[in-house]
Design an enzyme around this catalytic site. Structure first.
Site, PDB file in Angstrom:
ATOM      1  N   CYS A   1       2.997   5.415  17.658  1.00 41.76           N
ATOM      2  CA  CYS A   1       3.455   6.085  18.870  1.00 41.76           C
ATOM      3  C   CYS A   1       4.951   5.925  19.032  1.00 41.76           C
ATOM      4  O   CYS A   1       5.511   4.880  18.786  1.00 41.76           O
ATOM      5  CB  CYS A   1       2.781   5.483  20.100  1.00 41.76           C
ATOM      6  SG  CYS A   1       1.092   6.017  20.243  1.00 41.76           S
TER       7      CYS A   1
ATOM      8  N   ASN B   1      -7.875   4.398   8.255  1.00 48.35           N
ATOM      9  CA  ASN B   1      -7.325   3.288   9.043  1.00 48.35           C
ATOM     10  C   ASN B   1      -7.354   3.543  10.537  1.00 48.35           C
ATOM     11  O   ASN B   1      -7.317   2.604  11.321  1.00 48.35           O
ATOM     12  CB  ASN B   1      -5.891   2.989   8.599  1.00 48.35           C
ATOM     13  CG  ASN B   1      -5.014   4.216   8.564  1.00 48.35           C
ATOM     14  OD1 ASN B   1      -5.277   5.169   7.821  1.00 48.35           O
ATOM     15  ND2 ASN B   1      -3.989   4.230   9.389  1.00 48.35           N
TER      16      ASN B   1
ATOM     17  N   GLN C   1      -7.662   0.084   3.330  1.00 50.64           N
ATOM     18  CA  GLN C   1      -8.627  -0.472   4.284  1.00 50.64           C
ATOM     19  C   GLN C   1      -9.935  -0.840   3.587  1.00 50.64           C
ATOM     20  O   GLN C   1     -10.557  -1.858   3.897  1.00 50.64           O
ATOM     21  CB  GLN C   1      -8.921   0.525   5.414  1.00 50.64           C
ATOM     22  CG  GLN C   1      -7.759   0.803   6.346  1.00 50.64           C
ATOM     23  CD  GLN C   1      -7.413  -0.370   7.251  1.00 50.64           C
ATOM     24  OE1 GLN C   1      -8.260  -1.188   7.597  1.00 50.64           O
ATOM     25  NE2 GLN C   1      -6.145  -0.456   7.630  1.00 50.64           N
TER      26      GLN C   1
ATOM     27  N   THR D   1      12.540  -7.047 -10.407  1.00 45.74           N
ATOM     28  CA  THR D   1      11.985  -8.378 -10.639  1.00 45.74           C
ATOM     29  C   THR D   1      10.766  -8.578  -9.751  1.00 45.74           C
ATOM     30  O   THR D   1      10.861  -8.447  -8.531  1.00 45.74           O
ATOM     31  CB  THR D   1      13.048  -9.455 -10.329  1.00 45.74           C
ATOM     32  OG1 THR D   1      14.196  -9.176 -11.142  1.00 45.74           O
ATOM     33  CG2 THR D   1      12.524 -10.843 -10.626  1.00 45.74           C
TER      34      THR D   1
ATOM     35  N   GLY E   1       0.819  -1.210   0.000  1.00 49.92           N
ATOM     36  CA  GLY E   1       0.000   0.000   0.000  1.00 49.92           C
ATOM     37  C   GLY E   1       0.856   1.265   0.000  1.00 49.92           C
ATOM     38  O   GLY E   1       0.560   2.228  -0.711  1.00 49.92           O
TER      39      GLY E   1
ATOM     40  N   HIS F   1      -1.939  -7.405   2.604  1.00 54.24           N
ATOM     41  CA  HIS F   1      -1.950  -7.933   3.983  1.00 54.24           C
ATOM     42  C   HIS F   1      -3.091  -7.365   4.824  1.00 54.24           C
ATOM     43  O   HIS F   1      -3.306  -7.803   5.951  1.00 54.24           O
ATOM     44  CB  HIS F   1      -0.590  -7.740   4.671  1.00 54.24           C
ATOM     45  CG  HIS F   1      -0.269  -6.353   5.133  1.00 54.24           C
ATOM     46  ND1 HIS F   1      -0.394  -5.978   6.445  1.00 54.24           N
ATOM     47  CD2 HIS F   1       0.183  -5.274   4.476  1.00 54.24           C
ATOM     48  CE1 HIS F   1      -0.007  -4.712   6.568  1.00 54.24           C
ATOM     49  NE2 HIS F   1       0.342  -4.261   5.392  1.00 54.24           N
TER      50      HIS F   1
HETATM   51  C1  LIG Z   1      -1.795  -0.303   5.995  1.00 56.11           C
HETATM   52  C2  LIG Z   1      -2.135   0.930   5.234  1.00 56.11           C
HETATM   53  C3  LIG Z   1      -1.243   1.487   4.293  1.00 56.11           C
HETATM   54  C4  LIG Z   1       0.135   0.922   4.061  1.00 56.11           C
HETATM   55  O1  LIG Z   1       0.087  -0.311   3.391  1.00 56.11           O
HETATM   56  P1  LIG Z   1       1.360  -1.295   3.477  1.00 56.11           P
HETATM   57  O2  LIG Z   1       0.973  -2.396   2.533  1.00 56.11           O
HETATM   58  O3  LIG Z   1       1.464  -1.743   4.890  1.00 56.11           O
HETATM   59  O4  LIG Z   1       2.533  -0.522   2.993  1.00 56.11           O
HETATM   60  C5  LIG Z   1      -1.645   2.594   3.595  1.00 56.11           C
HETATM   61  N1  LIG Z   1      -2.853   3.134   3.795  1.00 56.11           N
HETATM   62  C6  LIG Z   1      -3.739   2.641   4.667  1.00 56.11           C
HETATM   63  C7  LIG Z   1      -5.072   3.274   4.806  1.00 56.11           C
HETATM   64  C8  LIG Z   1      -3.413   1.513   5.421  1.00 56.11           C
HETATM   65  O5  LIG Z   1      -4.290   1.027   6.302  1.00 56.11           O
END
Ligand SMILES: *Cc1c(COP(=O)(O)O)cnc(C)c1O
Length: 390
Positions: free
Chosen positions: A331, A157, A185, A243, A74, A207
């Site tokens: 935090c 999030n 999210q 890659t 993300g 994830h």
């Molecule tokens: C977790 C999250 C990300 C970051 O994604 P990653 O795959 O952990 O780099 C970005 N934006 C939101 C809203 C998220 O919840």
């Protein structure tokens, strides 16, 4: 999910990989391992696994396969969208105004801040209401002919609020400005149909929906101008050199397909557990507030602030009691700062330090929630005394 006597209530931070997804990924570690750029059969097998995954993702999102770019997650997708759209807009039409909400994930806001500080873009923050909602009219009144990109998070999030992104995107389209949304999210809980939604750029990460870590997608609507931010080989249509991680890409496609097919079947139980937490906390815990929108919010996420509570004390107390939650913000105990998101909603520091995010998932049961609610009032009382003593 319980591991021993520990209960996981932090699905908004990450999710376990669905066993069906693990199964789909396995052949690509040891059997089909070629470099997808290689000419020989080993390479071709990896290459066609990636192209099949691209077709599957496009079907899940109702878009074209060549609108899908695989990334490392993300964060990278947000970076590519904001940096890539900003540089492209400056090059093609001398646009250097960036308009984002004040409740973006740091992957968006820090990228925009860097563009402002190092590359002389002009960064403007949209207003939000007390729930973290962006009003389309505020985008309409601030967008300019020299706006390079607009970014508004789909579902937040930290506080779960769901924004009217398609209406915002329609305003951007009228002005010929690219619109990005962080749907990392949202993808786990909302239908995503890119023929229905007016969105030019959209980030997701596997994830957060029971897929592997370290893989994401940037959707780039046909005709959207974007400059690559990772240069090198010509992988991913020249937009993302390197890659590709074939097992992860295969896993993302399968996890997204399963999520988009199945999220509705989890929604009722998830919402009931969320609402049980919200109702109980607001009723039983003095000086507590729900953060984010009461209705337009993620079905699995409850988020609060508590006056005079130090979130840095509360989370370890809950952890010791057997419950893994989050404050919703990163935090740093050496230099604790309340989250930008909570400050943007207008909460004073004495409230914004004490945030708690509870997010449920496929393996959470109503019994887990009852056990959690049984220990929470004491943990909060302790965290209140602790912060008074320090
Ligand atoms: C977790 C999250 C990300 C970051 O994604 P990653 O795959 O952990 O780099 C970005 N934006 C939101 C809203 C998220 O919840």
């Amino acid at each position: 999910m319980s591991t021993g006597d520990k209960t996981y209530l932090d699905y908004a931070a990450s999710t376990p990989v669905d066993p069906r997804v693990v199964e789909a990924m396995l052949p690509y570690f040891t059997k089909i391992f070629g470099n997808s750029s290689s000419v020989h059969m080993f390479g071709q097998l990896s290459g066609s696994a990636i192209e099949n995954a691209r077709i599957s993702v496009a079907e899940s999102l109702n878009c074209q396969p060549d609108e899908i770019v695989f990334t490392s997650g993300g964060s990278e997708s947000d970076n590519l969208a904001i940096r890539g759209a900003s540089f492209a807009a400056r090059e093609s039409r001398n646009a250097s105004h960036i308009l984002i909400s004040p409740v973006e994930h740091h992957a968006v806001s820090m990228t925009a801040e860097q563009l402002a500080h190092i590359h002389s873009f002009e960064l403007e923050y949209l207003p939000v209401d007390e729930y973290g909602l962006v009003k389309p009219a505020d985008v309409a009144s601030r967008i300019r002919p020299d706006t390079a990109v607009v970014s508004v998070i789909y579902a937040n999030n930290e506080i779960g609020t769901i924004n009217p992104v398609s209406e915002i995107g329609a305003i951007c389209r009228e002005h010929g400005v690219s619109f990005h949304t962080d749907a990392v999210q949202a993808a786990a809980h909302l239908p995503i149909d890119l023929q229905e939604l007016t969105i030019d750029l959209m980030a997701i990460g596997a994830h957060k929906f029971y897929g592997p870590k370290g893989v994401g997608v940037l959707y780039i609507r046909q005709g959207t101008q974007i400059t690559p931010s990772q240069t090198g080989g010509s992988q991913e249509m020249g937009l993302r050199a390197g890659t590709p991680n074939v097992p992860n890409i295969v896993g993302l496609a399968e996890a997204l397909r399963l999520t988009q097919n199945e999220f509705l079947s989890h929604e009722d139980q998830s919402r009931a557990m969320r609402d049980r937490v919200i109702g109980q906390v607001l009723e039983e815990i003095p000086d507590s507030k729900l953060t984010g929108h009461p209705d337009m919010r993620l079905s699995n996420l409850a988020s609060f602030i508590f006056k005079g509570v130090d979130g840095n004390l509360l989370l370890p107390l809950l952890d010791v009691a057997g419950f893994a939650c989050s404050s919703g913000s990163a935090c740093n105990t050496a230099n604790p700062v309340p989250s930008d998101v909570l400050l943007a909603l207008g909460y004073p520091h004495e409230w914004a330090f004490g945030s708690l995010r509870v997010s449920v998932g496929h393996d959470t049961s109503p019994q887990h929630i009852e056990s959690f609610l049984a220990v929470l009032p004491d943990a909060i009382a302790h965290a209140r005394n602790g912060s008074l003593a320090s």
